[in-house]
Design a protein around this motif. Structure first.
Motif, mmCIF file in Angstrom:
data_model
loop_
_atom_site.group_PDB
_atom_site.id
_atom_site.type_symbol
_atom_site.label_atom_id
_atom_site.label_comp_id
_atom_site.label_asym_id
_atom_site.label_seq_id
_atom_site.Cartn_x
_atom_site.Cartn_y
_atom_site.Cartn_z
ATOM 1 N N ALA A 24 0.811 -1.207 0.000
ATOM 2 C CA ALA A 24 0.000 0.000 0.000
ATOM 3 C C ALA A 24 0.850 1.264 0.000
ATOM 4 C CB ALA A 24 -0.909 0.007 1.233
ATOM 5 N N GLY A 25 2.169 1.120 0.020
ATOM 6 C CA GLY A 25 3.021 2.291 -0.027
ATOM 7 C C GLY A 25 3.183 2.989 1.317
ATOM 8 N N ILE A 26 2.973 2.278 2.410
ATOM 9 C CA ILE A 26 3.129 2.890 3.734
ATOM 10 C C ILE A 26 4.544 2.598 4.212
ATOM 11 C CG2 ILE A 26 2.237 3.003 6.087
ATOM 12 C CD1 ILE A 26 -0.402 1.903 5.000
ATOM 13 N N HIS A 27 5.448 3.527 3.933
ATOM 14 C CA HIS A 27 6.844 3.313 4.291
ATOM 15 C C HIS A 27 7.294 4.256 5.393
ATOM 16 C CE1 HIS A 27 8.213 0.414 1.173
ATOM 17 N NE2 HIS A 27 7.111 0.829 0.604
ATOM 18 N N ARG A 28 6.747 5.459 5.397
ATOM 19 C CA ARG A 28 7.091 6.401 6.448
ATOM 20 C C ARG A 28 5.940 6.535 7.426
ATOM 21 N NH1 ARG A 28 10.066 10.710 2.724
ATOM 22 N NH2 ARG A 28 12.232 10.234 3.243
ATOM 23 N N LYS A 29 6.290 6.647 8.689
ATOM 24 C CA LYS A 29 5.293 6.910 9.725
ATOM 25 C C LYS A 29 5.794 8.085 10.552
ATOM 26 C CE LYS A 29 3.522 2.192 10.009
ATOM 27 N NZ LYS A 29 3.308 0.997 10.845
ATOM 28 N N PRO A 30 5.719 9.286 9.983
ATOM 29 C CA PRO A 30 6.232 10.467 10.690
ATOM 30 C C PRO A 30 5.419 10.767 11.942
ATOM 31 C CG PRO A 30 5.059 11.112 8.685
ATOM 32 C CD PRO A 30 5.160 9.613 8.665
ATOM 33 N N GLN A 31 6.048 11.498 12.859
ATOM 34 C CA GLN A 31 5.413 11.816 14.122
ATOM 35 C C GLN A 31 4.817 13.228 14.074
ATOM 36 O OE1 GLN A 31 5.396 9.252 16.395
ATOM 37 N NE2 GLN A 31 6.466 8.162 14.752
ATOM 38 N N GLY A 32 3.933 13.507 15.033
ATOM 39 C CA GLY A 32 3.365 14.843 15.151
ATOM 40 C C GLY A 32 2.435 15.201 14.008
ATOM 41 N N TRP A 33 2.414 16.511 13.689
ATOM 42 C CA TRP A 33 1.497 16.997 12.650
ATOM 43 C C TRP A 33 1.797 16.383 11.288
ATOM 44 C CZ3 TRP A 33 3.526 19.482 8.422
ATOM 45 C CH2 TRP A 33 4.852 19.916 8.537
ATOM 46 N N ALA A 34 3.059 16.005 11.034
ATOM 47 C CA ALA A 34 3.440 15.440 9.733
ATOM 48 C C ALA A 34 2.759 14.096 9.477
ATOM 49 C CB ALA A 34 4.954 15.272 9.654
ATOM 50 N N ALA A 35 2.301 13.439 10.546
ATOM 51 C CA ALA A 35 1.637 12.142 10.381
ATOM 52 C C ALA A 35 0.342 12.268 9.594
ATOM 53 C CB ALA A 35 1.357 11.524 11.748
ATOM 54 N N TYR A 36 -0.244 13.472 9.585
ATOM 55 C CA TYR A 36 -1.524 13.670 8.902
ATOM 56 C C TYR A 36 -1.359 14.166 7.468
ATOM 57 C CZ TYR A 36 -3.233 13.355 13.674
ATOM 58 O OH TYR A 36 -3.500 12.915 14.952
ATOM 59 N N VAL A 37 -0.136 14.510 7.087
ATOM 60 C CA VAL A 37 0.080 15.112 5.769
ATOM 61 C C VAL A 37 -0.210 14.120 4.646
ATOM 62 C CG1 VAL A 37 1.806 16.086 4.205
ATOM 63 C CG2 VAL A 37 1.738 16.801 6.600
ATOM 64 N N ILE A 38 0.420 12.950 4.708
ATOM 65 C CA ILE A 38 0.274 11.975 3.614
ATOM 66 C C ILE A 38 -1.161 11.461 3.510
ATOM 67 C CG2 ILE A 38 1.077 9.757 2.720
ATOM 68 C CD1 ILE A 38 3.767 10.380 4.220
ATOM 69 N N PRO A 39 -1.803 11.049 4.626
ATOM 70 C CA PRO A 39 -3.210 10.638 4.504
ATOM 71 C C PRO A 39 -4.107 11.742 3.956
ATOM 72 C CG PRO A 39 -2.317 9.933 6.607
ATOM 73 C CD PRO A 39 -1.301 10.833 5.996
ATOM 74 N N VAL A 75 4.770 10.201 -3.265
ATOM 75 C CA VAL A 75 5.988 9.373 -3.298
ATOM 76 C C VAL A 75 7.119 10.017 -2.519
ATOM 77 C CG1 VAL A 75 7.831 8.503 -4.768
ATOM 78 C CG2 VAL A 75 5.474 8.175 -5.432
ATOM 79 N N PHE A 76 7.423 11.283 -2.828
ATOM 80 C CA PHE A 76 8.584 11.905 -2.191
ATOM 81 C C PHE A 76 8.364 12.173 -0.708
ATOM 82 C CE2 PHE A 76 9.603 12.904 -6.651
ATOM 83 C CZ PHE A 76 10.909 12.417 -6.670
ATOM 84 N N LEU A 77 7.096 12.289 -0.288
ATOM 85 C CA LEU A 77 6.827 12.464 1.138
ATOM 86 C C LEU A 77 6.765 11.136 1.874
ATOM 87 C CD1 LEU A 77 4.070 15.258 1.067
ATOM 88 C CD2 LEU A 77 6.532 15.523 1.473
ATOM 89 N N ASN A 78 6.427 10.067 1.161
ATOM 90 C CA ASN A 78 6.140 8.789 1.823
ATOM 91 C C ASN A 78 7.243 7.745 1.693
ATOM 92 O OD1 ASN A 78 4.354 7.162 3.321
ATOM 93 N ND2 ASN A 78 3.640 6.142 1.483
ATOM 94 N N TYR A 79 8.042 7.830 0.641
ATOM 95 C CA TYR A 79 9.077 6.824 0.396
ATOM 96 C C TYR A 79 10.459 7.425 0.627
ATOM 97 C CZ TYR A 79 5.619 3.830 -1.939
ATOM 98 O OH TYR A 79 4.535 3.038 -2.231
ATOM 99 N N PRO A 80 11.252 6.851 1.520
ATOM 100 C CA PRO A 80 12.625 7.347 1.681
ATOM 101 C C PRO A 80 13.470 7.049 0.446
ATOM 102 C CG PRO A 80 12.285 5.356 2.974
ATOM 103 C CD PRO A 80 10.938 5.736 2.417
ATOM 104 N N THR A 81 14.566 7.773 0.297
ATOM 105 C CA THR A 81 15.436 7.593 -0.867
ATOM 106 C C THR A 81 15.989 6.179 -0.919
ATOM 107 O OG1 THR A 81 16.091 9.915 -0.653
ATOM 108 C CG2 THR A 81 17.443 8.528 -2.095
ATOM 109 N N PHE A 82 16.415 5.672 0.218
ATOM 110 C CA PHE A 82 16.936 4.312 0.304
ATOM 111 C C PHE A 82 16.278 3.600 1.486
ATOM 112 C CE2 PHE A 82 20.562 6.790 -1.431
ATOM 113 C CZ PHE A 82 20.631 6.187 -2.681
ATOM 114 N N LYS A 83 16.182 2.279 1.401
ATOM 115 C CA LYS A 83 15.596 1.503 2.494
ATOM 116 C C LYS A 83 16.560 1.394 3.669
ATOM 117 C CE LYS A 83 12.514 -1.252 -0.419
ATOM 118 N NZ LYS A 83 12.123 -2.611 -0.875
ATOM 119 N N LYS A 84 17.876 1.455 3.372
ATOM 120 C CA LYS A 84 18.879 1.393 4.432
ATOM 121 C C LYS A 84 19.785 2.614 4.327
ATOM 122 C CE LYS A 84 18.971 -3.681 4.540
ATOM 123 N NZ LYS A 84 19.806 -4.892 4.382
#
Length: 690
Positions: A24-39, A75-84
């Motif tokens: 589903a493309g859920i790679h980032r789980k930012p904290q605080g107010w940023a958590a609501y940006v992608i949804p 994509v750019f907000l939700n997927y990091p550049t690299f997995k590691k």
């Protein structure tokens, strides 16, 4: 389903949850107010798509550009550049926050996608004469689109797009066989980013207008609980038969695959339940996972709601979507029937039985408990097949019915359980917004695949089409059979690292016209629909082709089996599907080309099923008992006779209209094999009794 069974699958739920998040493309789980940006962005995207489907009128170019801008933003907000972490920069792999650089890239990427419509009037007035700013914006869009595709899909599609882009400029310096006059930077950027023949081409248009609505419908059905309902119903109906959990997995994957369009999503949805059950009744882990892979992969073939590529086929072939459904019906259902047959063969080989009725959901109670999930699905099918409404209108109407059901079902459950109504109403609304967010996230991969594949389509449109046909003609030495084998192998190879949709677009752009042309040069007419379905089928089969086979890795994680062996076993099951494209290329009856009679269609379907059963027996080494070596060629002969009656009729000197009279030959041979194995089975039973 009993609590013991649910507890047994707890660990599998954890694996499935991780796989589902990746899908589903859920790679980032930012904290605080940023958590609501992608949804919020995903929900806004879904609302926009619903608006243009019914209430807001926008030109096709505007729709495509905005659609792509939303995808790039997520994509750019939700997927990091690299997995590691790499190069000592942890921010490149951050998952708990959105780095500043990705905020900047998201903004620039969205602007570059919208540049065409921001300056639409001036660009139209200077068509073919781009200014410096046009070139800069176009180059930025190309670079960031390829980078976004790499983050979501992997490196394969960007690399292929770069190779084609390089070829567009280096064509004049290539060997004579593949030499091309080349292009200028102005023409290349104009084609790719300032016209509807590149990135903003037909595939992206289909993604924006049609595919999104079907993905959203699937997300709503899943969020409401429809996926689990299909699994429970499948288990209740088939779990008690020999190898029942495998049969339930096949049926459940077929039902969920109609709307998900993703083999990995099918595995995550159904495999979490069915794989442990298959293991419980005696299937080895590898075979349990392989059955789920084969079933989930073929879920994308199941009419009337097929994967995203099916809608693009309708646009490329220029026919109503219902014609694609009609053409795909017999091969898809024959393939599924043969998979049921293979699961029965495996159960017979292993001496397995079904599950006890106590372990299975009650059929009638389960059916009634989720009958409301069938309402929007049946309505969607009615709109597509009976009313012949456009796919987007049918999906839009079904979405509203699904939304009403999601609003109502929680309060109804609360009322029946004597619980407070108000919180239940809130849960219903929350579920709808959750589904809207899920729909947007699920669409990212499809939107980027269609846009990035548009680069390849655009290069072909620069004038490579005729040259590619000549190259393929030379490589295949003008032999249609060799060409089909090359196309199939290329589709499997390319599709290992690409989504089904992207594989289909690439291969259809390169080979579908060549198949038709080369076939015509040999006085053999190949319907355009056959050529496109050929590419579609092998693009889907790439999902379980080792050594990559992403679907096999997903199932292996749940089954705790070796991924490579799982992929090989799944591919052996799916060989029955691989022969169908070769058959319908030469026998267009199988795609109901110029077949408008129900009795004729049913006859073709039954014979195709029996032919596929015979092929499954040949490849699995079992019919009523283990095959003798000399029986395998006979089973293959049955397959050929029942699937290619036209060729048999030609060899016998019969007219084409008399081709169906050759069916009794195949049936008689099949019956003879049955009698021989029946006698052998009886003899073996007597020996064991003695």
């Amino acid at each position: 389903m009993d609590n013991h069974l649910i507890n047994d699958t707890d660990s599998d739920f954890e694996i499935a949850e991780k796989l589902a998040e990746e899908e589903a493309g859920i790679h980032r789980k930012p904290q605080g107010w940023a958590a609501y940006v992608i949804p919020t962005i995903a929900v806004t995207w879904s609302i926009f798509q619903l608006a243009i489907a019914k209430w807001v009128t926008l030109s096709s170019t505007y729709t495509r550009a905005i659609h792509l801008a939303f995808a790039l933003l997520i994509v750019f907000l939700n997927y990091p550049t690299f997995k590691k972490s790499r190069f000592g920069l942890k921010m490149l792999s951050a998952t708990n926050r959105i780095p500043l650089i990705d905020w900047a890239l998201a903004g620039v990427a969205s602007w570059s996608a919208l540049y065409l419509i921001i300056n639409y009037e001036s660009i139209v007035n200077r068509i073919g004469q781009p200014i410096v700013m046009d070139i800069v914006a176009g180059c930025v869009l190309l670079v960031l689109l390829l980078e976004a595709s790499r983050r979501v899909i992997g490196p394969a599609l960007p690399v292929i797009a770069l190779i084609f882009s390089g070829y567009a400029f280096l064509g004049p310096y290539m060997p004579d066989l593949i030499a091309f006059k080349g292009t200028s930077l102005n023409r290349f950027i104009g084609q790719m980013t300032m016209s509807t023949e590149g990135i903003y081409g037909v595939p992206l248009d289909v993604s924006a207008k049609i595919v999104f609505l079907f993905v959203l419908f699937g997300a709503m059905l899943e969020r409401a609980g429809g996926g689990q309902y299909f699994i429970r119903m499948s288990l209740g109906l088939l779990g008690g038969f020999k190898g029942g959990p495998a049969k339930a997995a096949i049926l459940g994957s077929g039902l969920t695959g109609m709307v998900s369009g993703s083999s990995i999503a099918n595995i995550v949805t159904t495999g979490t339940f069915t794989i442990p059950m298959m293991k419980k009744v005696g299937y080895p882990a590898t075979k349990a996972a392989a059955v789920e892979v084969a079933a989930s992969t073929d879920g994308q073939l199941a009419p009337p709601i097929m994967g995203a590529a099916a809608f693009i086929i309708a646009e490329y072939v220029n026919v109503p979507y219902v014609e694609v459904v009609k053409a795909a019906a017999i091969p898809a259902f024959a393939s599924y029937a043969a998979l049921f047959y293979i699961s029965h063969i495996e159960a017979s080989k292993l001496g397995l039985k079904g599950m006890s009725r106590k372990e299975l959901p009650p059929i009638f109670a389960t059916f009634i408990s989720g009958i409301h999930y069938l309402i929007p699905l049946c309505f969607l099918i009615y709109e597509l097949v009976v009313m012949r409404h456009s796919p987007e209108l049918a999906a839009f109407n079904a979405i509203w019915i699904m939304a009403i059901i999601m609003l109502i079902q929680e309060p109804v459950k609360a009322y029946l359980n004597n619980e407070p109504i108000a919180p239940a109403c809130f849960r219903g609304v929350k579920n709808i917004f959750s589904a809207l967010a899920m729909g947007g996230r699920n669409m990212v991969a499809v939107a980027l695949a269609t846009a990035a594949a548009g680069i390849i389509v655009g290069v072909v449109a620069l004038g490579l089409g005729g040259l590619i046909t000549q190259i393929i003609d030379v490589i295949s030495m003008g032999n249609i059979y060799l060409m089909l084998v090359i196309t199939a192998l290329a589709s499997l190879l390319i599709g290992m690292g690409l989504p089904t949709t992207a594989t289909y677009i690439v291969m259809a752009s390169l080979t579908a016209p060549a198949i038709v042309t080369i076939g015509g040069a040999q006085d053999f007419i190949v319907p355009l629909m056959s050529a496109h379905l050929f590419c579609f089928y092998f693009g889907i089969l790439a999902d379980d082709t080792p050594p990559v086979g992403l679907a096999a890795y997903a199932a292996a994680a749940i089954a705790k089996s070796p991924p490579i062996q799982t992929g090989i076993q799944a591919f052996m099951y799916d060989i029955r599907t691989a022969i169908l494209p070769f058959m319908f290329i030469f026998n267009s009856d199988l795609i109901l080309h110029n077949v408008n009679s129900w009795p004729q269609g049913i006859l073709i379907f039954v014979m195709a099923c029996l032919g596929n059963f015979a092929f499954a027996s040949a490849t699995q080494g079992w019919f009523l008992t283990q095959n003798k070596k000399w029986e395998v060629p006979l089973f293959l002969a049955v397959t050929f006779i029942l699937m290619r009656p036209d060729q048999i009729a030609s060899w016998l000197g019969m007219a084409h209209d008399q081709r169906y009279w050759t069916y009794p030959i195949g049936l008689a041979l099949f019956g003879l094999l049955m009698i021989l194995q029946k006698r052998r089975t009886s003899s073996e039973a007597l020996l064991q009794g003695a």
